[in-house]
Scaffold this motif. Structure first.
Motif, PDB file in Angstrom:
ATOM      1  N   ASP A  35       0.848  -1.199   0.000  1.00 15.99           N
ATOM      2  CA  ASP A  35       0.000   0.000   0.000  1.00 15.99           C
ATOM      3  C   ASP A  35       0.879   1.241   0.000  1.00 15.99           C
ATOM      4  N   GLY A  36       0.234   2.422  -0.010  1.00 18.65           N
ATOM      5  CA  GLY A  36       0.990   3.663  -0.116  1.00 18.65           C
ATOM      6  C   GLY A  36       1.912   3.922   1.052  1.00 18.65           C
ATOM      7  N   ALA A  37       1.438   3.629   2.263  1.00 24.09           N
ATOM      8  CA  ALA A  37       2.272   3.874   3.450  1.00 24.09           C
ATOM      9  C   ALA A  37       3.525   3.007   3.419  1.00 24.09           C
ATOM     10  N   GLU A  38       3.364   1.771   3.009  1.00 24.98           N
ATOM     11  CA  GLU A  38       4.521   0.868   2.919  1.00 24.98           C
ATOM     12  C   GLU A  38       5.500   1.352   1.857  1.00 24.98           C
ATOM     13  N   ALA A  39       4.960   1.896   0.764  1.00 21.26           N
ATOM     14  CA  ALA A  39       5.825   2.422  -0.300  1.00 21.26           C
ATOM     15  C   ALA A  39       6.638   3.609   0.199  1.00 21.26           C
ATOM     16  N   LEU A  40       5.989   4.513   0.942  1.00 20.54           N
ATOM     17  CA  LEU A  40       6.702   5.673   1.484  1.00 20.54           C
ATOM     18  C   LEU A  40       7.780   5.240   2.470  1.00 20.54           C
ATOM     19  N   ALA A  41       7.461   4.243   3.305  1.00 27.45           N
ATOM     20  CA  ALA A  41       8.441   3.740   4.264  1.00 27.45           C
ATOM     21  C   ALA A  41       9.637   3.125   3.541  1.00 27.45           C
ATOM     22  N   LEU A  42       9.364   2.424   2.452  1.00 26.04           N
ATOM     23  CA  LEU A  42      10.439   1.808   1.684  1.00 26.04           C
ATOM     24  C   LEU A  42      11.327   2.871   1.037  1.00 26.04           C
ATOM     25  N   LEU A  43      10.716   3.930   0.532  1.00 26.93           N
ATOM     26  CA  LEU A  43      11.501   5.018  -0.055  1.00 26.93           C
ATOM     27  C   LEU A  43      12.397   5.664   0.996  1.00 26.93           C
ATOM     28  N   GLU A  44      11.868   5.850   2.205  1.00 24.51           N
ATOM     29  CA  GLU A  44      12.665   6.423   3.292  1.00 24.51           C
ATOM     30  C   GLU A  44      13.824   5.501   3.655  1.00 24.51           C
ATOM     31  N   ARG A  45      13.554   4.193   3.660  1.00 24.51           N
ATOM     32  CA  ARG A  45      14.609   3.237   4.012  1.00 24.51           C
ATOM     33  C   ARG A  45      15.720   3.236   2.962  1.00 24.51           C
ATOM     34  N   LEU A  46      15.338   3.313   1.704  1.00 24.32           N
ATOM     35  CA  LEU A  46      16.339   3.355   0.638  1.00 24.32           C
ATOM     36  C   LEU A  46      17.235   4.580   0.792  1.00 24.32           C
ATOM     37  N   GLU A  47      16.604   5.720   1.130  1.00 21.04           N
ATOM     38  CA  GLU A  47      17.379   6.950   1.303  1.00 21.04           C
ATOM     39  C   GLU A  47      18.286   6.856   2.524  1.00 21.04           C
ATOM     40  N   ALA A  48      17.763   6.255   3.613  1.00 18.80           N
ATOM     41  CA  ALA A  48      18.559   6.118   4.837  1.00 18.80           C
ATOM     42  C   ALA A  48      19.771   5.221   4.601  1.00 18.80           C
ATOM     43  N   GLU A  49      19.616   4.257   3.711  1.00 25.89           N
ATOM     44  CA  GLU A  49      20.713   3.342   3.405  1.00 25.89           C
ATOM     45  C   GLU A  49      21.659   3.904   2.356  1.00 25.89           C
ATOM     46  N   GLY A  50      21.373   5.134   1.904  1.00 27.14           N
ATOM     47  CA  GLY A  50      22.239   5.758   0.914  1.00 27.14           C
ATOM     48  C   GLY A  50      22.030   5.245  -0.488  1.00 27.14           C
ATOM     49  N   ARG A  51      20.910   4.547  -0.705  1.00 28.20           N
ATOM     50  CA  ARG A  51      20.608   4.029  -2.041  1.00 28.20           C
ATOM     51  C   ARG A  51      19.697   5.019  -2.749  1.00 28.20           C
ATOM     52  N   PRO A  52      19.847   5.162  -4.066  1.00 26.34           N
ATOM     53  CA  PRO A  52      19.017   6.123  -4.799  1.00 26.34           C
ATOM     54  C   PRO A  52      17.559   5.689  -4.839  1.00 26.34           C
TER      55      PRO A  52
END
Length: 214
Positions: A35-52
């Protein structure tokens, strides 16, 4: 390489889309969300890990009780350097299309699109190009030519709740707005649709494809 995040609440649908994307040599699937909330959380995690961030988010519209696609699109496109959001859904009403476009979606495809059309849309979205399925483009063009009424997202939302049978007081509590504000929006809806009652407004909106049948 085009990186893609897949967002859909049906695991079987995600599996089919994943298989399709994996056949494209220039596309890499970097994540999936239900869902949308999970997608936003995943985007935040990618950024936190330094991944584009992914280049394209392939987004469903209606996702059960989770954050729906329009709200997720609005939040994603508000991010700094946001990915392109490509809507992939079964819904093609004017209300759905306009809400998605106003939220910032780059494109709008229907789930019955041929695989090659979806692949071309992903490539185009990654380049920042607007992509509309032929039936969607036809609806928008027909709407402009016919001069059909344009309801705002809030007016559409209120009319959909009216169609569900909610009274003004119930709508005000659901949307956290005053009952007077609900009445004002309905007056505008009646004026735009050329009607003078809730029943007539629902009938006119359904006929014009402004809201989905219940």
């Amino acid at each position: 390489m085009i990186t893609v995040l897949l967002v859909d609440d049906h695991p079987v649908v995600r599996r089919g889309l994943r298989a399709l994307l994996e056949e494209l040599p220039e596309v890499e699937l970097v994540g999936e969300a239900g869902d949308g909330a999970e997608a936003l959380a995943l985007l935040e995690r990618l950024e936190a890990e330094g991944r584009p961030r992914p280049d394209v988010v392939l987004m469903d519209l209606q996702m059960g009780s989770g954050m729906h696609g329009v709200e997720a699109t609005r939040r994603i496109t508000a991010l700094p350097q946001p990915p392109a959001v490509l809507i992939l859904t079964t819904y093609s009403t004017d209300a759905d299309i306009l809400s998605a476009v106003e939220a910032g979606a780059t494109g709008y495809l229907l789930k019955d699109a041929p695989p090659e059309e979806l692949a071309a849309a992903v490539r185009a979205a990654a380049k920042g190009e607007t992509v509309l399925a032929p039936p969607v483009a036809a609806r928008l063009l027909g709407r402009v030519r016919a001069g059909r009424p344009m309801l705002s997202p809030r007016e559409t939302e209120i009319l959909e709740l009216v169609a569900e049978g909610l009274a003004n007081r119930q709508i005000s509590k659901r949307l956290f707005i005053s009952e007077a504000t609900v009445k004002t929006h309905l007056v505008h809806v009646y004026d735009k649709l050329g009607v003078d009652s809730r029943t007539a407004a629902i009938a006119a909106a359904l006929q014009a494809g402004l809201i989905r049948p219940r």
